[in-house]
Design a protein around this motif. Structure first.
Motif, PDB file in Angstrom:
ATOM      1  N   ILE A  82      -6.119  18.004 -32.197  1.00 36.34           N
ATOM      2  CA  ILE A  82      -5.031  17.766 -33.142  1.00 36.34           C
ATOM      3  C   ILE A  82      -5.398  16.498 -33.901  1.00 36.34           C
ATOM      4  CG2 ILE A  82      -3.292  18.966 -31.761  1.00 36.34           C
ATOM      5  CD1 ILE A  82      -2.069  16.199 -31.173  1.00 36.34           C
ATOM      6  N   VAL A  83      -4.934  16.423 -35.141  1.00 40.25           N
ATOM      7  CA  VAL A  83      -5.414  15.363 -36.037  1.00 40.25           C
ATOM      8  C   VAL A  83      -4.761  14.021 -35.715  1.00 40.25           C
ATOM      9  CG1 VAL A  83      -5.990  16.981 -37.871  1.00 40.25           C
ATOM     10  CG2 VAL A  83      -3.714  15.905 -37.812  1.00 40.25           C
ATOM     11  N   SER A  84      -5.364  13.019 -36.337  1.00 42.36           N
ATOM     12  CA  SER A  84      -5.007  11.625 -36.114  1.00 42.36           C
ATOM     13  C   SER A  84      -3.499  11.355 -36.231  1.00 42.36           C
ATOM     14  CB  SER A  84      -5.772  10.804 -37.150  1.00 42.36           C
ATOM     15  OG  SER A  84      -5.581   9.456 -36.942  1.00 42.36           O
ATOM     16  N   GLY A  85      -2.911  11.785 -37.330  1.00 51.87           N
ATOM     17  CA  GLY A  85      -1.495  11.499 -37.561  1.00 51.87           C
ATOM     18  C   GLY A  85      -0.610  12.119 -36.496  1.00 51.87           C
ATOM     19  N   ASP A  90       2.801  12.014 -31.550  1.00 49.21           N
ATOM     20  CA  ASP A  90       3.118  12.669 -30.276  1.00 49.21           C
ATOM     21  C   ASP A  90       2.051  12.291 -29.253  1.00 49.21           C
ATOM     22  OD1 ASP A  90       3.753  14.313 -28.148  1.00 49.21           O
ATOM     23  OD2 ASP A  90       4.299  16.018 -29.429  1.00 49.21           O
ATOM     24  N   PHE A  91       2.312  11.158 -28.575  1.00 48.99           N
ATOM     25  CA  PHE A  91       1.366  10.572 -27.625  1.00 48.99           C
ATOM     26  C   PHE A  91       0.964  11.578 -26.551  1.00 48.99           C
ATOM     27  CE2 PHE A  91       0.288   7.854 -23.986  1.00 48.99           C
ATOM     28  CZ  PHE A  91      -0.505   6.872 -24.572  1.00 48.99           C
ATOM     29  N   ARG A  96      -2.887  15.448 -24.175  1.00 48.10           N
ATOM     30  CA  ARG A  96      -3.009  16.746 -23.517  1.00 48.10           C
ATOM     31  C   ARG A  96      -4.069  17.603 -24.197  1.00 48.10           C
ATOM     32  NH1 ARG A  96       2.052  18.240 -23.871  1.00 48.10           N
ATOM     33  NH2 ARG A  96       1.775  19.857 -25.434  1.00 48.10           N
ATOM     34  N   ILE A  97      -4.070  17.600 -25.515  1.00 52.30           N
ATOM     35  CA  ILE A  97      -5.004  18.476 -26.226  1.00 52.30           C
ATOM     36  C   ILE A  97      -6.365  17.796 -26.418  1.00 52.30           C
ATOM     37  CG2 ILE A  97      -5.433  19.636 -28.437  1.00 52.30           C
ATOM     38  CD1 ILE A  97      -2.420  20.317 -28.410  1.00 52.30           C
ATOM     39  N   ASN A  98      -6.360  16.608 -26.969  1.00 52.85           N
ATOM     40  CA  ASN A  98      -7.642  15.985 -27.336  1.00 52.85           C
ATOM     41  C   ASN A  98      -8.405  15.445 -26.131  1.00 52.85           C
ATOM     42  OD1 ASN A  98      -6.859  16.592 -29.909  1.00 52.85           O
ATOM     43  ND2 ASN A  98      -6.447  14.496 -30.546  1.00 52.85           N
ATOM     44  N   LEU A  99      -7.697  14.968 -25.122  1.00 53.74           N
ATOM     45  CA  LEU A  99      -8.410  14.478 -23.929  1.00 53.74           C
ATOM     46  C   LEU A  99      -8.451  15.544 -22.829  1.00 53.74           C
ATOM     47  CD1 LEU A  99      -9.880  12.572 -22.084  1.00 53.74           C
ATOM     48  CD2 LEU A  99      -7.750  11.324 -21.695  1.00 53.74           C
TER      49      LEU A  99
END
Lengths: 327, 327
Positions: A82-85, A90-91, A96-99
């Motif tokens: 999911i992108v930066s913004g 949404d911490f 959950r998705i990126n890590l």
């Protein structure tokens, strides 16, 4: 040769699948199968003779990755994020998705390795967001990762995991730190960096674009075609040459907004430049001030990664790839 | 003031609790309570007037951290980790304890912050293992983290998490990259770095010690007393001054093994030096070659972190703190 692309519905993922489909081969091996995965169903690439499997999968589901690698793809491109913004807003979802999503994938490969010696090439897309201000210019390859966003933090953590899993021999990983991709096709979006593309893309087709920062803002760019080139080169180079430091800052074009505009003028004339409307935005200016102006990318260049050398070339590639070759 | 020490049964944890107990205060506030936590039951510090709570807890249990912070300690010292060698042998356990355990703690604090605005100072012990060869000497503060062990990877990841959680305001974190602690009290152990301490500690009390590497090997050291000092300083300094880069390489003494031995000779004479038995060990030599020879530690020094300035001083401190002040 069987290639798995995770994040295949995104802009780079689609272009990667199309390029592979056109090439029909990777590292001199015929491409027999592609598995394309995303949270929305990816489009199958046009004119691919081999077998295409499409999956709609949320990588943050712990079991998802095991399914994806059940058929033991030779090369895995992991582009999903999911992108930066969004990761900043949404911490929990960002982590959950990126890590966790990435870690589940790495773990699935590790367990498969333990089972039957499976050891694919794994190409991970990282980002210049792994660094954060204050930054030197150009940024050397050995500069520390001090991200100022959760997105950048997640990418930097995945880079570390990638190196460690590779060092242990669980897969052959390489992390590709992409510059900002310019010119991004499509519509202006809400990303703070959106204007870098839109001030060129929109005037090239006679539409107005808004410029929220001053001409002196310098940033780091490469075309979508280069991005795909980086990923393919990362999939094929000898990783013995790369050694244990598996994450590479890619080459690119360091240019100010003013230099971008002059390249537009050379390509499309004053009438195109006149379509850029200056509307300073304090918030975007503040965000941009923390971004990288450029990288040395010494190691990546020595390893044969190549990008454009001017913004004229970046614009020409956009015209070739997105506008049928002419204005 | 209520202090929580996680990893309180370890060498540094015990010394930290003892020092806090002696001081009876932190940042000018009376110390009313200490909660001491480890996987084995920690010893209560001698002569502490306040309330002591002892917990035997495995931090890698997802629910453990919520219990530990239920009473909202003002300062959390997180020292718990499995060591380098163990994390290298048991990949899953290393990640479960050193990464997931820390993340559970950070998450528990974040959720408590969301609940009632809880925002403790969190002092995390990191390690020079976050860097890996080839290394410059001295290593600048902005050198990248390219660990060559899973332990170093786990510490580097926790550093990134610490910065991001701090940036978001969930806690006030600071990461303390400890040098190799020398002279470690106790017995020689199986760590590859064990000889740096034992070649001084053993001869000082008339016992033989084995030296597995050459005199030219240079490494980065600080005393246990300095380590405790770093942690206490990290617990009290103004983090506004530190800014978003929350992980600091600590100062120390860069010395060769030959310089260590000459300091021993000055302190305890030739008869002590004669107790060092040279027994080259190829494996330990190879491991040592990848270690840091020293750090600039410019930022930490400017922020008031201080270590010894010579090995004579390191030896003197050992004699004061471990041998009752005399040979």
């Amino acid at each position: 040769m069987h290639v798995l692309i995770i994040g295949a519905a995104g802009m780079i993922g689609r272009k990667l699948a199309e390029r592979l489909s056109r090439d029909g081969a990777l590292s001199g091996h015929a491409l027999e199968a592609m598995t394309l995965v995303d949270v929305v169903t990816p489009e199958p690439p046009a004119a691919f003779d081999g077998k295409v499997t499409l999956h709609t999968v949320d990588l943050s589901e712990p079991e998802a990755s095991a399914t994806l690698i059940a058929s033991r793809p030779d090369v895995i491109f992991h582009l999903a994020a999911i992108v930066s913004g969004e990761a900043e807003l949404d911490f929990e979802r960002g982590y959950r998705i990126n890590l966790d999503g990435t870690r589940h994938l790495f773990e699935a490969v590790r367990l498969a390795h333990a089972q039957d010696g499976y050891r694919p090439r794994l190409v991970f897309t990282s980002s210049i967001a792994v660094v954060g201000a204050p930054l030197p210019f150009p940024i050397p390859d050995d500069f520390h990762t001090t991200p100022l966003t959760s997105y950048g933090t997640q990418k930097a953590i995945c880079e570390l995991l990638l190196s460690d899993y590779s060092r242990k021999g669980y897969f052959d990983g390489i992390g590709i730190r992409l510059p900002t991709i310019c010119i991004r096709p499509g519509k202006p979006n809400k990303a703070a960096s959106s204007f870098f593309s839109s001030i060129l893309r929109e005037p090239l087709v006679g539409r107005e674009a808004v410029l929220p920062v001053g001409d002196e803002v310098r940033h780091w760019h490469a075309s979508p075609r280069s991005a795909v080139g980086f990923l393919l080169h990362g999939a094929t180079i000898d990783l013995e040459e790369v050694g244990p430091r598996r994450n590479l800052s890619m080459p690119g074009v360091s240019a100010t907004v003013g230099e971008q505009i002059e390249a537009l003028r050379r390509t499309a004339g004053d009438k195109a430049v006149k379509l850029i409307r200056r509307k300073p935005d304090e918030m975007i200016m503040r965000i941009c001030a923390g971004w990288a102006a450029g990288f040395e990318a010494t190691r990546a260049r020595a390893l044969g990664f190549a990008a454009e050398t001017s913004f004229d070339e970046i614009i020409r590639i956009h015209i070739e790839d997105e506008l049928g070759g002419m204005l």
